[in-house]
Each structure stands twice: as C-alpha cells, then as structure tokens.
Design an enzyme around this catalytic site. Structure first.
Site, mmCIF file in Angstrom:
data_model
loop_
_atom_site.group_PDB
_atom_site.id
_atom_site.type_symbol
_atom_site.label_atom_id
_atom_site.label_comp_id
_atom_site.label_asym_id
_atom_site.label_seq_id
_atom_site.Cartn_x
_atom_site.Cartn_y
_atom_site.Cartn_z
ATOM 1 N N SER A 100 0.842 -1.197 0.000
ATOM 2 C CA SER A 100 0.000 0.000 0.000
ATOM 3 C C SER A 100 0.874 1.243 0.000
ATOM 4 O O SER A 100 1.981 1.241 0.564
ATOM 5 C CB SER A 100 -0.857 -0.021 1.266
ATOM 6 N N TYR A 132 -1.876 -0.705 10.848
ATOM 7 C CA TYR A 132 -2.109 -1.252 9.505
ATOM 8 C C TYR A 132 -0.906 -0.911 8.602
ATOM 9 O O TYR A 132 -0.362 -1.779 7.910
ATOM 10 C CB TYR A 132 -3.402 -0.665 8.932
ATOM 11 N N LYS A 175 2.153 -3.399 6.744
ATOM 12 C CA LYS A 175 2.539 -3.394 5.321
ATOM 13 C C LYS A 175 4.056 -3.182 5.187
ATOM 14 O O LYS A 175 4.715 -3.808 4.369
ATOM 15 C CB LYS A 175 1.769 -2.323 4.547
HETATM 16 C C1 UD1 Z 1 -5.862 4.682 3.648
HETATM 17 C C2 UD1 Z 1 -4.490 4.251 3.210
HETATM 18 C C3 UD1 Z 1 -4.561 3.092 2.274
HETATM 19 C C4 UD1 Z 1 -5.375 1.983 2.878
HETATM 20 C C5 UD1 Z 1 -6.755 2.512 3.183
HETATM 21 C C6 UD1 Z 1 -7.567 1.430 3.855
HETATM 22 C C7 UD1 Z 1 -2.932 6.129 3.049
HETATM 23 C C8 UD1 Z 1 -2.355 7.181 2.178
HETATM 24 N N1 UD1 Z 1 -3.825 5.346 2.490
HETATM 25 O O1 UD1 Z 1 -6.474 5.262 2.573
HETATM 26 O O2 UD1 Z 1 -3.276 2.611 2.028
HETATM 27 O O3 UD1 Z 1 -5.441 0.911 1.984
HETATM 28 O O4 UD1 Z 1 -6.642 3.601 4.097
HETATM 29 O O5 UD1 Z 1 -8.815 1.902 4.228
HETATM 30 O O6 UD1 Z 1 -2.606 5.976 4.199
HETATM 31 N N2 UD1 Z 1 -12.557 11.146 3.656
HETATM 32 C C9 UD1 Z 1 -13.466 12.124 4.059
HETATM 33 N N3 UD1 Z 1 -14.654 11.706 4.574
HETATM 34 C C10 UD1 Z 1 -14.989 10.390 4.709
HETATM 35 C C11 UD1 Z 1 -14.049 9.408 4.283
HETATM 36 C C12 UD1 Z 1 -12.853 9.822 3.773
HETATM 37 O O7 UD1 Z 1 -13.202 13.325 3.961
HETATM 38 O O8 UD1 Z 1 -16.083 10.100 5.208
HETATM 39 C C13 UD1 Z 1 -11.281 11.585 3.091
HETATM 40 C C14 UD1 Z 1 -10.092 11.163 3.957
HETATM 41 O O9 UD1 Z 1 -9.832 12.088 4.940
HETATM 42 C C15 UD1 Z 1 -9.002 11.059 2.889
HETATM 43 C C16 UD1 Z 1 -9.739 10.676 1.613
HETATM 44 O O10 UD1 Z 1 -11.099 10.959 1.845
HETATM 45 O O11 UD1 Z 1 -8.439 12.334 2.692
HETATM 46 C C17 UD1 Z 1 -9.583 9.207 1.274
HETATM 47 O O12 UD1 Z 1 -9.892 8.452 2.437
HETATM 48 P P1 UD1 Z 1 -10.041 6.864 2.400
HETATM 49 O O13 UD1 Z 1 -10.911 6.474 1.263
HETATM 50 O O14 UD1 Z 1 -10.436 6.429 3.767
HETATM 51 O O15 UD1 Z 1 -8.612 6.338 2.042
HETATM 52 P P2 UD1 Z 1 -7.177 6.672 2.685
HETATM 53 O O16 UD1 Z 1 -7.308 7.083 4.083
HETATM 54 O O17 UD1 Z 1 -6.451 7.562 1.745
#
Ligand code: UD1
Length: 330
Positions: A127, A152, A156
């Site tokens: 990841s 997590y 990895k």
């Molecule tokens: C993270 C990890 C990824 C892992 C995944 C598992 C990093 C860069 N990535 O992904 O390797 O496989 O978790 O779940 O560490 N967001 C909102 N509101 C929400 C949900 C998400 O604003 O309700 C935003 C988050 O703050 C983030 C983005 O959307 O900025 C993506 O979030 P998400 O889809 O959870 O993935 P990551 O956290 O990037």
C-alpha cells in the site's frame, strides 16, 4: 494446461477483479478465502463473468495445516497472490496486535508453504501507506518508508521487509486508492465493515442512506484545503497482478511498484467529479481533520509502465460512474 495461481483473499474487492483478469489471461485461479470480510457473491459474480466454476478453499491462511492442504491437493502451482489481510486503518488503531498477528503471520505462512512446495513467484498487496507523508511528491519506489500512521501501515512495511529477505521472487504492489467496480455490476466492494473509505460513503449519501458526507479537514496545505490522493479504478489496479506474474516469469528477484494513476485529486475534486458525472447532488460539511490522515500523496508510475508494461487506463469520470452503478446494483 493453464497455470495455477493461488489467490488468497480472492473473494475480496481487488481479489475478485483479479480472478477475472487471471482467467482472461489463461491462468487458473485457485481461491483461498475465509469470507471474514468478503462475500461468496463476488465468487458467483466472477463465475458468471467467466462462465466457469472456480475452485474455492474456505479457510484462514493463518492456519498452516489447512493452508498446506491447498498445496497438497493442487499440483504445479506457478504463483501465489497474497491479498488476504485485515484492512481497516481505524480498527488497527484499536487492535494493533490483531493486525500484526493476522497480516504478518499469514504472509509468513504463505511464504513457508511456497518454499516447501517450490512456488517461486509471489505477488503481495502492499500500500502507498508505507510512505507516510513523503517530503517530495510524486512518490517513487525509492522514496523511503515514512512514519507509519497506523498499525495497519506498520504491518505493510513489515511484510515488505520480510519479502525483501525471503528466498522467493516477489513483486510488492503499492496500491494507491482503489475506487469503482467492475462495469458489469457483478463484483465489487462487499466488505462487511461499515464503509470508511471515501467513495463508498459518497455513494451512500447519494443513495440517501446517510445524510451528508463529512469532509475531514479543510485546512490542509493543498489547492482547496482538503486531502489529496491518487484514485485508481479497481479493474486497472487488478490488471497489474497478471502483469506482475508475467514479469516474475521472466525476472527473478525482489521488485516493488507503485500502482496508481499519477494524478492527485482532493476530496472536493472527487465530490465534484461524482456529482457531475452522475448528475446527483451530494450534501457535505467540512469538519475536523481525521486522525492518522496524511495530507497528500500521489504516485510516480513510470517504473510500472516501463517494467510491467502496465498503466491505468480508466478515466475518473468512468470510475465514479461505476462506483454509483455499484451502489445501485449490489
Ligand atoms: C488509507 C491508506 C490506504 C489503505 C486505506 C484502507 C494512506 C495514504 N492510504 O487510505 O493505504 O489501503 O486507508 O482503508 O494511508 N474522507 C473524508 N470523509 C470520509 C471518508 C474519507 O473526507 O467520510 C477523506 C479522507 O480524509 C481522505 C480521503 O477521503 O483524505 C480518502 O480516504 P479513504 O478512502 O479512507 O482512504 P485513505 O485514508 O487515503
């Protein structure tokens, strides 16, 4: 006779898409899954797509004796793809020991069995989380491991380190953020956990199952203040696995590749793309930052393009349409 590939976690989100791709490229996927956070419906969906029954072993790959039976029964395994792992960042913060036990132990057992049965090609689901918040973007494969933001992420990093020292030839694929689902609507993310990832939450809000999207943080140092990620269509991401096996068939050794699109989009960019492509309003509110989030990350994918002859092809517009289609069909 087609070459057998053992796919742990084959009933999962990325695993199921990979099964289709393996089959279309002349491999015979053998699924190993305990269905703890996946569904038999994904297997049925794949079977419908390929018009063939799959061989499925329902077991936990942390159980050495049970997992060994797969190697005993299936002769001439050419490769193993190891997807099976716990994947909730949030849960890992609450239960770090469980994450180490499961994610690291299952890898060690899979490697021990590969050694015993002379399976020399190993593909691992890593990841982009291993980079933490990198100082320079886009990240390249030589960018050092960053401070892990969660147990997590630590698992990895640990797994990649184990693979580096192991005898087996391996490819670690550093996934960026997979979104969307198969265009047929037959397979997709059927995780049992409540969705925590951005796209499944956006589609829930669009489907009026949730009032609004909470955007975590509007004060980051990015073009609009929200976090930036590299969102890649899951079918594109899945197609990197067959490419990795083909690469290992020609090139022994240890390899790591970034699997993303090379483009960074903010949370608000994604929201806009989703609303415009699907013609649906998605109410949202900008709230406090979420603990453990990194500010921004996106991939340099030139190594995968050069060595694996792989690149992402699907537009963001199609990916967010497929995500909505999945919400309606699942
Ligand atoms: C993270 C990890 C990824 C892992 C995944 C598992 C990093 C860069 N990535 O992904 O390797 O496989 O978790 O779940 O560490 N967001 C909102 N509101 C929400 C949900 C998400 O604003 O309700 C935003 C988050 O703050 C983030 C983005 O959307 O900025 C993506 O979030 P998400 O889809 O959870 O993935 P990551 O956290 O990037």
């Amino acid at each position: 006779m087609s070459k057998k590939v053992v796919v742990t976690g084959g009933a999962g989100y990325i695993g199921s898409h990979t099964l289709v791709d393996l089959f279309l490229n002349g491999y015979e996927p053998i699924v190993v899954d305990n269905f703890s956070n996946s569904s038999i419906k994904n297997i049925e969906g794949v079977e419908e797509l390929i018009q063939q029954k799959l061989k499925v072993y329902n077991l936990n790959c942390c159980d050495y004796s049970l997992f060994k039976e797969v190697f005993e029964s299936e002769k001439n395994i050419t490769a193993l793809i190891h997807f099976a792992a716990l994947k909730s960042v949030e849960e890992s913060l609450k239960k770090p020991a469980l994450y180490f036990d499961n994610n690291v132990k299952s890898l060690e057992i899979a490697l021990a069995l590969c050694k015993e049965y002379k399976v020399n090609n190993f593909v691992f689901s890593s990841s982009c989380t291993i980079y933490g918040q990198a100082k320079e973007l886009p990240v390249v494969e030589t960018t050092p491991f960053g401070k892990p933001e969660s147990p997590y992420a630590e698992t990895k990093q640990k797994c990649e380190e184990i693979l580096k020292k192991d005898f087996v030839s391996s490819v670690s694929l550093r996934y960026f953020n997979p979104i969307g689902s198969h265009h047929s609507g037959l397979i997709g993310d059927r995780s049992r956990d409540n969705p925590a990832n951005l796209l499944p939450i956006i589609t829930r809000v669009a489907a009026k199952k949730q009032e609004k999207l909470l955007v975590f943080g509007g004060d980051y140092n990015t073009h609009d203040g929200t976090c930036v990620r590299d969102y890649i269509h899951v079918a594109d991401l899945a197609s990197s696995h067959v490419k990795s096996i083909q690469y290992l068939e020609e090139n022994s050794g240890k390899h790591v590749f970034n699997i993303g699109t090379g483009f960074g989009y903010s949370v608000l960019d994604i929201l806009k793309a989703f609303s415009e492509s699907n013609n649906i309003e998605v109410p949202y509110e900008i709230v406090e930052r979420r603990g453990g989030d990194i500010e921004q990350i996106y991939a340099d994918t030139s190594l995968a393009q050069k060595k694996l002859k792989w690149s992402a092809r699907t537009s963001l517009k199609t990916a967010v349409r497929d995500a909505w289609n999945w919400e309606l069909m699942k």
